[in-house]
Design an enzyme around this catalytic site. Structure first.
Site, PDB file in Angstrom:
ATOM      1  N   ASP A 130      27.254 -22.456  37.743  1.00  0.00           N
ATOM      2  CA  ASP A 130      27.263 -22.610  36.282  1.00  0.00           C
ATOM      3  C   ASP A 130      28.479 -23.424  35.847  1.00  0.00           C
ATOM      4  O   ASP A 130      29.197 -23.051  34.913  1.00  0.00           O
ATOM      5  CB  ASP A 130      27.247 -21.230  35.614  1.00  0.00           C
ATOM      6  CG  ASP A 130      26.901 -21.296  34.126  1.00  0.00           C
ATOM      7  OD1 ASP A 130      26.477 -22.367  33.647  1.00  0.00           O
ATOM      8  OD2 ASP A 130      27.060 -20.269  33.441  1.00  0.00           O
ATOM      9  N   ARG A 134      32.512 -25.151  29.255  1.00  0.00           N
ATOM     10  CA  ARG A 134      32.713 -23.797  28.705  1.00  0.00           C
ATOM     11  C   ARG A 134      33.190 -22.814  29.775  1.00  0.00           C
ATOM     12  O   ARG A 134      33.698 -21.744  29.451  1.00  0.00           O
ATOM     13  CB  ARG A 134      31.425 -23.281  28.045  1.00  0.00           C
ATOM     14  CG  ARG A 134      30.283 -23.094  29.001  1.00  0.00           C
ATOM     15  CD  ARG A 134      28.994 -22.563  28.398  1.00  0.00           C
ATOM     16  NE  ARG A 134      27.997 -22.548  29.461  1.00  0.00           N
ATOM     17  CZ  ARG A 134      27.309 -23.602  29.873  1.00  0.00           C
ATOM     18  NH1 ARG A 134      27.436 -24.758  29.260  1.00  0.00           N
ATOM     19  NH2 ARG A 134      26.464 -23.539  30.890  1.00  0.00           N
ATOM     20  N   ASN A 135      33.000 -23.152  31.050  1.00  0.00           N
ATOM     21  CA  ASN A 135      33.437 -22.296  32.147  1.00  0.00           C
ATOM     22  C   ASN A 135      34.679 -22.816  32.872  1.00  0.00           C
ATOM     23  O   ASN A 135      34.936 -22.449  34.010  1.00  0.00           O
ATOM     24  CB  ASN A 135      32.292 -22.069  33.142  1.00  0.00           C
ATOM     25  CG  ASN A 135      31.258 -21.095  32.586  1.00  0.00           C
ATOM     26  OD1 ASN A 135      31.604 -20.215  31.792  1.00  0.00           O
ATOM     27  ND2 ASN A 135      30.013 -21.263  32.973  1.00  0.00           N
ATOM     28  N   ASP A 148      34.799 -18.458  36.377  1.00  0.00           N
ATOM     29  CA  ASP A 148      33.440 -17.892  36.375  1.00  0.00           C
ATOM     30  C   ASP A 148      32.563 -18.325  37.540  1.00  0.00           C
ATOM     31  O   ASP A 148      31.342 -18.318  37.417  1.00  0.00           O
ATOM     32  CB  ASP A 148      32.723 -18.233  35.055  1.00  0.00           C
ATOM     33  CG  ASP A 148      33.267 -17.443  33.888  1.00  0.00           C
ATOM     34  OD1 ASP A 148      33.674 -16.293  34.099  1.00  0.00           O
ATOM     35  OD2 ASP A 148      33.294 -17.979  32.769  1.00  0.00           O
TER      36      ASP A 148
HETATM   37  P1  ADP Z   1      31.752 -15.310  30.138  1.00  0.00           P
HETATM   38  O1  ADP Z   1      31.876 -16.552  30.984  1.00  0.00           O
HETATM   39  O2  ADP Z   1      31.797 -14.044  30.910  1.00  0.00           O
HETATM   40  O3  ADP Z   1      30.604 -15.407  29.192  1.00  0.00           O
HETATM   41  P2  ADP Z   1      34.153 -16.286  29.152  1.00  0.00           P
HETATM   42  O4  ADP Z   1      34.774 -16.450  30.488  1.00  0.00           O
HETATM   43  O5  ADP Z   1      33.594 -17.511  28.510  1.00  0.00           O
HETATM   44  O6  ADP Z   1      33.037 -15.231  29.241  1.00  0.00           O
HETATM   45  O7  ADP Z   1      35.210 -15.615  28.194  1.00  0.00           O
HETATM   46  C1  ADP Z   1      35.071 -15.638  26.808  1.00  0.00           C
HETATM   47  C2  ADP Z   1      36.342 -16.176  26.141  1.00  0.00           C
HETATM   48  O8  ADP Z   1      37.471 -15.402  26.522  1.00  0.00           O
HETATM   49  C3  ADP Z   1      36.678 -17.599  26.586  1.00  0.00           C
HETATM   50  O9  ADP Z   1      36.030 -18.560  25.806  1.00  0.00           O
HETATM   51  C4  ADP Z   1      38.189 -17.646  26.435  1.00  0.00           C
HETATM   52  O10 ADP Z   1      38.537 -17.943  25.105  1.00  0.00           O
HETATM   53  C5  ADP Z   1      38.606 -16.216  26.749  1.00  0.00           C
HETATM   54  N1  ADP Z   1      39.035 -16.110  28.163  1.00  0.00           N
HETATM   55  C6  ADP Z   1      38.262 -15.828  29.241  1.00  0.00           C
HETATM   56  N2  ADP Z   1      38.979 -15.811  30.377  1.00  0.00           N
HETATM   57  C7  ADP Z   1      40.249 -16.110  30.033  1.00  0.00           C
HETATM   58  C8  ADP Z   1      41.486 -16.265  30.767  1.00  0.00           C
HETATM   59  N3  ADP Z   1      41.527 -16.107  32.104  1.00  0.00           N
HETATM   60  N4  ADP Z   1      42.588 -16.589  30.071  1.00  0.00           N
HETATM   61  C9  ADP Z   1      42.558 -16.762  28.733  1.00  0.00           C
HETATM   62  N5  ADP Z   1      41.440 -16.639  27.985  1.00  0.00           N
HETATM   63  C10 ADP Z   1      40.290 -16.316  28.617  1.00  0.00           C
END
Ligand code: ADP
Length: 266
Positions: A130, A134-135, A148
């Site tokens: 993926d 966004r990841n 991710d």
């Molecule tokens: P998922 O991929 O599980 O749907 P995300 O990884 O996109 O969720 O996390 C959602 C939000 O949280 C991200 O857009 C980011 O703003 C924040 N976030 C996630 N992981 C981190 C990290 N390691 N450090 C800082 N912010 C993070």
């Protein structure tokens, strides 16, 4: 053994909410004097038992261009995943915020960072599944890291995991993934081409006004995303190479890294 990746809940201090994702809330926190991001995993969103097995594998993946998983806290409910904290948040938001002010060397540097992280995953025989802006997450110094990886396998929502589902990332997916769910490092390479396109379009969504079905149809007809206005010819050529119909005709991440590094040195 189990305790290698188990985080003691006593040592984990939870702070304020910083986002929400596929598995639930993301909080900032502190662990062993380090700032961390804590993903709270909603039970109904993730196949927990399978994930606990895989968390071991993911923790052994360690590279400066990958967002590090420090450990898992399974004694707490909900279970939480503890990651390296990334000040700049997610890459797609970052690009949109900096739109109009992204110098060429920064955009190329972002592509290089991601290709480094992905070349490491490729050499570890680990498929991301993926890859998209966004990841990816942004560190203090504008450095980009891949996040991710492999996580989609633990999502319990059919709409997200089935290529027919409404949340499936069709616009980032190689044709063989859409048709046969055939994931490989070469399908990650296709997604990387789309990610480079996102970077050089300053965070615009690919195929903005088109449905997934329309995208599949135009890909089948041999059409591809257009050259971003800000992309140099050499970078656009790499994108097109990533979007070859046959996986074996696409470059490896090792080769992409080599090409991007050579271009950055000019
Ligand atoms: P998922 O991929 O599980 O749907 P995300 O990884 O996109 O969720 O996390 C959602 C939000 O949280 C991200 O857009 C980011 O703003 C924040 N976030 C996630 N992981 C981190 C990290 N390691 N450090 C800082 N912010 C993070």
């Amino acid at each position: 053994s189990k305790d290698q990746w188990e985080i003691d809940p006593e040592e984990l201090i939870l702070g304020q909410e910083i986002g929400s994702g596929q598995f639930g809330l993301v909080l900032e926190g502190k662990w062993m004097d380090r700032k961390v991001a804590v993903k709270m995993v909603r039970e109904d969103c993730m196949s927990n038992e399978e994930f606990k097995e895989e968390a071991m594998v993911m923790m052994r993946l360690s590279h400066c261009k990958l967002v590090q998983l420090y450990g898992v806290c399974t004694q707490r409910s909900p279970m939480c995943l503890v990651f390296e904290y990334m000040e700049g948040g997610c890459l797609s938001d970052y690009l949109r915020e900096k739109k109009g002010h992204l110098p060429q060397d920064l955009m190329l540097g972002m592509c290089l960072d991601v290709s480094e992280g992905m070349a490491y995953l490729e050499s570890s025989n680990f498929i991301h599944r993926d890859l998209a802006a966004r990841n990816c997450l942004v560190a203090k110094n504008n450095e980009v890291k891949v996040s991710d990886f492999g996580m989609t396998r633990y999502v319990l929502d059919d709409q997200y995991t089935s290529s027919q589902g409404s949340k499936f990332p069709v616009k980032w997916s190689a044709p063989e993934v859409i048709k046969y769910s055939k994931f490989s490092s070469k399908s990650d390479v296709w997604s990387f081409g789309v990610l480079m396109w996102e970077i050089y379009n300053e965070g615009r969504l690919p195929y903005e006004n088109r449905s997934n079905a329309e995208v599949v149809e135009s890909l089948n007809a041999g059409m591809r995303l257009l050259k971003p206005r800000l992309a140099p010819d050499q970078v656009h050529m790499l994108m097109e190479w990533c979007w070859k119909e046959k996986p074996e005709d696409r470059p490896s991440f090792a080769l992409l890294l080599h090409e991007l590094a050579a271009f950055a040195d000019l």
